[in-house]
Design a protein around this motif. Structure first.
Motif, PDB file in Angstrom:
ATOM      1  N   PRO A 191      28.892  13.836 -70.216  1.00  0.00           N
ATOM      2  CA  PRO A 191      27.823  13.540 -71.080  1.00  0.00           C
ATOM      3  C   PRO A 191      28.351  13.588 -72.654  1.00  0.00           C
ATOM      4  O   PRO A 191      29.429  14.287 -73.020  1.00  0.00           O
ATOM      5  N   SER A 192      27.575  13.217 -73.308  1.00  0.00           N
ATOM      6  CA  SER A 192      27.847  13.176 -74.790  1.00  0.00           C
ATOM      7  C   SER A 192      27.134  14.050 -75.666  1.00  0.00           C
ATOM      8  O   SER A 192      26.238  14.712 -75.062  1.00  0.00           O
ATOM      9  N   LEU A 193      27.341  14.053 -76.930  1.00  0.00           N
ATOM     10  CA  LEU A 193      26.394  14.869 -77.616  1.00  0.00           C
ATOM     11  C   LEU A 193      25.468  13.924 -78.432  1.00  0.00           C
ATOM     12  O   LEU A 193      25.890  12.640 -78.650  1.00  0.00           O
ATOM     13  N   PRO A 194      24.522  14.294 -79.248  1.00  0.00           N
ATOM     14  CA  PRO A 194      23.460  13.226 -79.962  1.00  0.00           C
ATOM     15  C   PRO A 194      24.333  12.490 -80.982  1.00  0.00           C
ATOM     16  O   PRO A 194      25.148  13.180 -81.589  1.00  0.00           O
ATOM     17  N   LEU A 195      24.063  11.202 -81.176  1.00  0.00           N
ATOM     18  CA  LEU A 195      24.794  10.604 -82.170  1.00  0.00           C
ATOM     19  C   LEU A 195      23.927  10.394 -83.403  1.00  0.00           C
ATOM     20  O   LEU A 195      22.406  10.554 -83.426  1.00  0.00           O
ATOM     21  N   ALA A 196      24.282  10.380 -84.667  1.00  0.00           N
ATOM     22  CA  ALA A 196      23.844  10.277 -85.797  1.00  0.00           C
ATOM     23  C   ALA A 196      24.369   9.355 -86.869  1.00  0.00           C
ATOM     24  O   ALA A 196      25.426   9.354 -86.801  1.00  0.00           O
ATOM     25  N   LYS A 197      23.769   8.785 -87.725  1.00  0.00           N
ATOM     26  CA  LYS A 197      24.478   8.081 -88.809  1.00  0.00           C
ATOM     27  C   LYS A 197      24.877   9.272 -89.686  1.00  0.00           C
ATOM     28  O   LYS A 197      24.223  10.215 -90.041  1.00  0.00           O
ATOM     29  N   PRO A 198      26.147   9.074 -90.098  1.00  0.00           N
ATOM     30  CA  PRO A 198      26.824  10.093 -91.089  1.00  0.00           C
ATOM     31  C   PRO A 198      25.844  10.426 -92.242  1.00  0.00           C
ATOM     32  O   PRO A 198      25.779  11.820 -92.511  1.00  0.00           O
ATOM     33  N   GLU A 199      25.290   9.710 -92.985  1.00  0.00           N
ATOM     34  CA  GLU A 199      24.625  10.324 -94.217  1.00  0.00           C
ATOM     35  C   GLU A 199      23.293  10.940 -93.832  1.00  0.00           C
ATOM     36  O   GLU A 199      22.931  11.827 -94.732  1.00  0.00           O
ATOM     37  N   SER A 200      22.736  10.920 -92.657  1.00  0.00           N
ATOM     38  CA  SER A 200      21.684  11.695 -92.075  1.00  0.00           C
ATOM     39  C   SER A 200      21.970  12.947 -91.840  1.00  0.00           C
ATOM     40  O   SER A 200      21.086  13.904 -91.639  1.00  0.00           O
ATOM     41  N   ILE A 201      23.432  13.336 -91.852  1.00  0.00           N
ATOM     42  CA  ILE A 201      23.806  14.637 -91.379  1.00  0.00           C
ATOM     43  C   ILE A 201      24.692  15.168 -92.498  1.00  0.00           C
ATOM     44  O   ILE A 201      25.318  16.174 -92.523  1.00  0.00           O
ATOM     45  N   GLY A 202      24.489  14.616 -93.529  1.00  0.00           N
ATOM     46  CA  GLY A 202      25.396  15.221 -94.585  1.00  0.00           C
ATOM     47  C   GLY A 202      26.660  14.764 -94.967  1.00  0.00           C
ATOM     48  O   GLY A 202      27.813  15.595 -95.278  1.00  0.00           O
ATOM     49  N   LEU A 203      27.248  13.621 -94.085  1.00  0.00           N
ATOM     50  CA  LEU A 203      28.580  13.185 -94.288  1.00  0.00           C
ATOM     51  C   LEU A 203      28.609  12.030 -95.017  1.00  0.00           C
ATOM     52  O   LEU A 203      27.543  11.037 -94.607  1.00  0.00           O
ATOM     53  N   SER A 204      29.557  11.632 -95.431  1.00  0.00           N
ATOM     54  CA  SER A 204      29.893  10.277 -96.250  1.00  0.00           C
ATOM     55  C   SER A 204      30.602   9.180 -95.482  1.00  0.00           C
ATOM     56  O   SER A 204      31.699   9.493 -94.915  1.00  0.00           O
ATOM     57  N   SER A 205      29.888   8.181 -94.895  1.00  0.00           N
ATOM     58  CA  SER A 205      30.627   7.023 -94.118  1.00  0.00           C
ATOM     59  C   SER A 205      31.902   6.659 -94.829  1.00  0.00           C
ATOM     60  O   SER A 205      32.741   6.071 -94.059  1.00  0.00           O
ATOM     61  N   VAL A 206      31.691   6.221 -96.282  1.00  0.00           N
ATOM     62  CA  VAL A 206      32.748   5.848 -96.916  1.00  0.00           C
ATOM     63  C   VAL A 206      33.977   6.789 -96.548  1.00  0.00           C
ATOM     64  O   VAL A 206      35.066   6.129 -96.639  1.00  0.00           O
ATOM     65  N   ARG A 207      33.732   7.946 -96.910  1.00  0.00           N
ATOM     66  CA  ARG A 207      34.879   8.951 -96.767  1.00  0.00           C
ATOM     67  C   ARG A 207      35.338   8.761 -95.392  1.00  0.00           C
ATOM     68  O   ARG A 207      36.732   9.145 -95.088  1.00  0.00           O
ATOM     69  N   LEU A 208      34.658   8.984 -94.309  1.00  0.00           N
ATOM     70  CA  LEU A 208      34.933   8.934 -92.917  1.00  0.00           C
ATOM     71  C   LEU A 208      35.748   7.794 -92.588  1.00  0.00           C
ATOM     72  O   LEU A 208      36.855   7.848 -91.915  1.00  0.00           O
ATOM     73  N   GLN A 209      35.341   6.715 -93.217  1.00  0.00           N
ATOM     74  CA  GLN A 209      36.315   5.364 -92.961  1.00  0.00           C
ATOM     75  C   GLN A 209      37.441   5.471 -93.659  1.00  0.00           C
ATOM     76  O   GLN A 209      38.523   5.035 -93.089  1.00  0.00           O
ATOM     77  N   ALA A 210      37.504   6.009 -94.895  1.00  0.00           N
ATOM     78  CA  ALA A 210      38.869   6.186 -95.451  1.00  0.00           C
ATOM     79  C   ALA A 210      39.730   7.106 -94.633  1.00  0.00           C
ATOM     80  O   ALA A 210      41.084   6.908 -94.571  1.00  0.00           O
ATOM     81  N   MET A 211      39.197   8.109 -93.862  1.00  0.00           N
ATOM     82  CA  MET A 211      39.772   9.037 -93.120  1.00  0.00           C
ATOM     83  C   MET A 211      40.498   8.264 -91.858  1.00  0.00           C
ATOM     84  O   MET A 211      41.686   8.206 -91.531  1.00  0.00           O
ATOM     85  N   SER A 212      39.774   7.458 -91.482  1.00  0.00           N
ATOM     86  CA  SER A 212      39.992   6.573 -90.239  1.00  0.00           C
ATOM     87  C   SER A 212      41.380   5.562 -90.692  1.00  0.00           C
ATOM     88  O   SER A 212      42.371   5.510 -90.090  1.00  0.00           O
ATOM     89  N   ASP A 213      41.025   5.225 -91.982  1.00  0.00           N
ATOM     90  CA  ASP A 213      42.265   4.095 -92.246  1.00  0.00           C
ATOM     91  C   ASP A 213      43.528   4.777 -92.696  1.00  0.00           C
ATOM     92  O   ASP A 213      44.567   4.490 -92.394  1.00  0.00           O
ATOM     93  N   THR A 214      43.449   6.259 -93.081  1.00  0.00           N
ATOM     94  CA  THR A 214      44.435   6.911 -93.028  1.00  0.00           C
ATOM     95  C   THR A 214      45.288   7.184 -91.781  1.00  0.00           C
ATOM     96  O   THR A 214      46.807   6.764 -91.696  1.00  0.00           O
ATOM     97  N   PHE A 215      44.719   7.380 -90.650  1.00  0.00           N
ATOM     98  CA  PHE A 215      45.377   7.165 -89.341  1.00  0.00           C
ATOM     99  C   PHE A 215      45.823   6.082 -89.178  1.00  0.00           C
ATOM    100  O   PHE A 215      46.698   5.764 -88.415  1.00  0.00           O
ATOM    101  N   ARG A 216      45.206   4.977 -89.193  1.00  0.00           N
ATOM    102  CA  ARG A 216      45.354   3.572 -88.795  1.00  0.00           C
ATOM    103  C   ARG A 216      46.636   3.236 -89.649  1.00  0.00           C
ATOM    104  O   ARG A 216      47.479   2.461 -88.999  1.00  0.00           O
ATOM    105  N   ARG A 217      47.019   3.740 -90.766  1.00  0.00           N
ATOM    106  CA  ARG A 217      48.258   3.509 -91.513  1.00  0.00           C
ATOM    107  C   ARG A 217      49.374   4.193 -90.823  1.00  0.00           C
ATOM    108  O   ARG A 217      50.590   3.744 -90.761  1.00  0.00           O
ATOM    109  N   GLU A 218      49.031   5.303 -90.567  1.00  0.00           N
ATOM    110  CA  GLU A 218      50.130   6.302 -89.720  1.00  0.00           C
ATOM    111  C   GLU A 218      50.380   5.437 -88.548  1.00  0.00           C
ATOM    112  O   GLU A 218      51.772   5.520 -87.904  1.00  0.00           O
TER     113      GLU A 218
END
Length: 407
Positions: A16-43
Motif C-alpha cells: 500500500p501507498s501513502l496518500p498523494l498530494a501536489k507539492p505546493e498543497s503541503i508546503g513544498l516547492s515543486s520547482v525545488r524538488l525538480q531541481a533536486m531530482s535534476d541533481t541526481f540525474r546529473r550524478e
C-alpha cells in the motif's frame, strides 16, 4: 518525472501507498524538488551511481516520489518505485522499535544486563592495547540493553578501525551469513570489548545482539517477530531478510567497482535466505515500505489506525542518550548531533555541514540508503541507492535538496 507528474507513481502491487498530494498543497516547492531530482540525474549521468529513488512526504502525504537512472549497471531496467534494495543499517531502527515494544510489554528494563538474556556476556572482558599487546581487563560495570541501543556497549565493527579488537573481528566468522543469531552472539561475547561499557559511542554489532535478545524473549526468530509485530501491521510486505526468486528482476545493484576508487564492491545476495538474520544490517526493502515505517514514526508510533509503539516511548528513543560524558568515536555522528535509542538525533541547528532541524532523527545504510524524520516540519524523506562509496556525498545532496524545497 517532472514536477507535474512527480506524485503519480506505482508502488508494488502488494504494497500500500501513502496518500498523494501536489507539492505546493503541503508546503513544498515543486520547482525545488525538480531541481533536486535534476541533481541526481546529473550524478547518474556522471556515473556516480546507477540510479536512485527519493520520496518526500509532508503532513502525511507524498509530495514527491522520483525514480532516476537504472536499477543495475549491467541491465537496462530503469530504476522503479518498487525496486528492492539492501537497506543494511536501516534495519537497526526497525529492530530498535521491536526491542522497545518488548520493554513496553514489561519483559525487561533498559538497565538490565545483557548477560541476563545471553549468559556468555557475563564473562566478556575489555581489550586494552598495551604497546601493541592486547591485554584483557574486567568490565567496570555490566553492559546493558540501553548500551546496545545507543552503541555504548563496548562492541565494535571490524570495518570501523584496525585496532587489536577490530583485528580479532576481522579474523573471525562474525560476517558470515551462515551462522545463526545465537552462534553470532556467543562468538561476539567471547571477544574483548573495545572500551568499557558506557564510556564511548562506537558504531557496532550492538543491534545484532538486540535482535538475539528479541529471539530469546519472544521465543521467535527475529524475522518472525518483526513480521508479526512491525512489518505485517504496517503492511510492509516487501521487507524481509531476503526476497523470493520471483523478484529477481526488481533488485538494485551497485557498480562492480567503485566509480571513485575502483575498489571492488561486494554486497550480499538478496535472493539467498541467510541463517543469520542480522538485526544490525540484514533487511531488504522498498522505498514505499520504508516510507510507511518512517511515517509511523512521524505520527508518534501509529499508522492507518494501527499502533506499533507508544508516543512517549518513541519520544524517549528520539532523545539524546549520550550527554556530555560519552566520547563519540568515528564520524558517523556528525557535529551538532547525538544518538538516541536506535537513531542519530540533531541537537543544534548549525555546526553540521548539511541542512536540517533540531529534533530530527535518522539513520542510513552502508550501501547508500537513508531516511529521516523531521517532527518540526511534519516531514519524512526516504532515499534509496546502492553505492557504498558515495553514501555520505548523496546523503548531503538529498538533505540540502529537500530542505531547499520546504516553504
Amino acid at each position: 518525472m517532472n514536477a507535474q507528474t512527480a506524485t503519480k507513481h506505482a508502488a508494488s502491487p502488494t504494497s500500500p501507498s501513502l496518500p498523494l498530494a501536489k507539492p505546493e498543497s503541503i508546503g513544498l516547492s515543486s520547482v525545488r524538488l525538480q531541481a533536486m531530482s535534476d541533481t541526481f540525474r546529473r550524478e547518474v549521468d556522471k556515473g556516480t551511481v546507477p540510479g536512485v529513488t527519493v520520496l518526500v512526504a509532508r503532513r502525511g502525504q507524498i509530495g514527491w516520489f522520483d525514480a532516476i537512472g537504472r536499477q543495475s549497471p549491467t541491465a537496462s531496467a530503469p530504476m522503479a518505485h518498487d525496486t528492492i534494495f539492501r537497506i543494511f543499517s536501516m534495519t537497526k531502527p526497525i529492530v530498535s522499535v521491536g526491542i522497545m515494544q518488548l520493554l513496553e510489554d514489561g519483559h525487561f528494563l533498559l538497565n538490565d544486563p545483557v548477560a541476563k538474556f545471553i549468559p556468555e556476556f557475563a564473562e566478556t572482558k575489555v581489550g586494552v592495547d598495551n604497546n601493541g599487546k592486547l591485554e584483557l581487563v574486567p568490565v567496570q560495570r555490566r553492559m546493558t540493553i540501553q548500551d546496545l541501543l545507543r552503541h555504548t556497549s563496548g562492541l565494535t565493527y571490524d570495518h570501523t578501525g584496525n585496532g587489536p579488537v577490530q583485528q580479532l573481528y576481522q579474523q573471525s566468522r562474525l560476517r558470515s551469513r551462515k551462522i545463526t543469531n545465537a552462534e553470532h552472539a556467543t562468538m561476539l561475547a567471547g571477544m574483548p570489548l573495545v572500551c568499557q561499557p558506557g564510556a564511548e559511542w562506537n558504531y557496532s554489532r550492538s543491534t545484532d545482539i538486540l535482535g538475539r535478545i528479541i529471539e530469546v524473549v519472544s521465543g521467535k526468530t527475529l524475522g518472525a517477530y518483526l513480521a508479526e509485530h512491525i512489518l505485517s501491521p504496517l503492511q510492509m510486505t516487501e521487507t524481509a531478510f531476503h526476497t523470493p526468486e520471483a523478484n529477481a528482476g526488481r533488485l538494485a545493484e551497485a557498480f562492480a567497482n567503485d566509480p571513485w576508487t575502483n575498489e571492488k564492491v561486494q554486497l550480499f545476495n538478496m535472493l539467498e535466505k541467510p541463517a543469520m538474520e542480522s538485526g544490525g544490517g540484514g533487511l531488504v526493502s522498498t522505498t514505499m515500505d520504508y516510507a510507511r515505517f518512517a511515517q509511523m514514526l512521524l505520527n508518534g508510533g501509529s499508522l492507518d489506525g494501527t499502533r506499533i509503539i507508544g508516543r512517549k516511548t518513541l519520544e524517549f528513543m528520539a532523545s539524546d542518550h549520550l550527554g556530555a560524558g560519552v566520547a563519540i568515536q568515528g564520524t558517523l555522528v556528525s557535529p551538532g548531533h547525538s544518538f538516541g535509542l536506535g537513531f542519530a538525533v540533531r541537537m543544534q541547528q548549525g555546526i553540521a555541514p548539511f541542512s536540517g532541524s533540531v529534533g530530527q532523527y535518522f539513520w542510513s545504510g552502508m550501501a547508500g540508503t537513508f531516511f529521516w524524520i523531521d517532527p518540526s516540519e511534519d516531514l519524512i524523506a526516504v532515499f534509496m541507492m546502492q553505492g557504498p562509496g558515495q553514501r555520505e556525498y548523496t546523503r548531503s545532496l538529498v538533505r540540502n535538496g529537500v530542505y531547499a524545497a520546504v516553504e
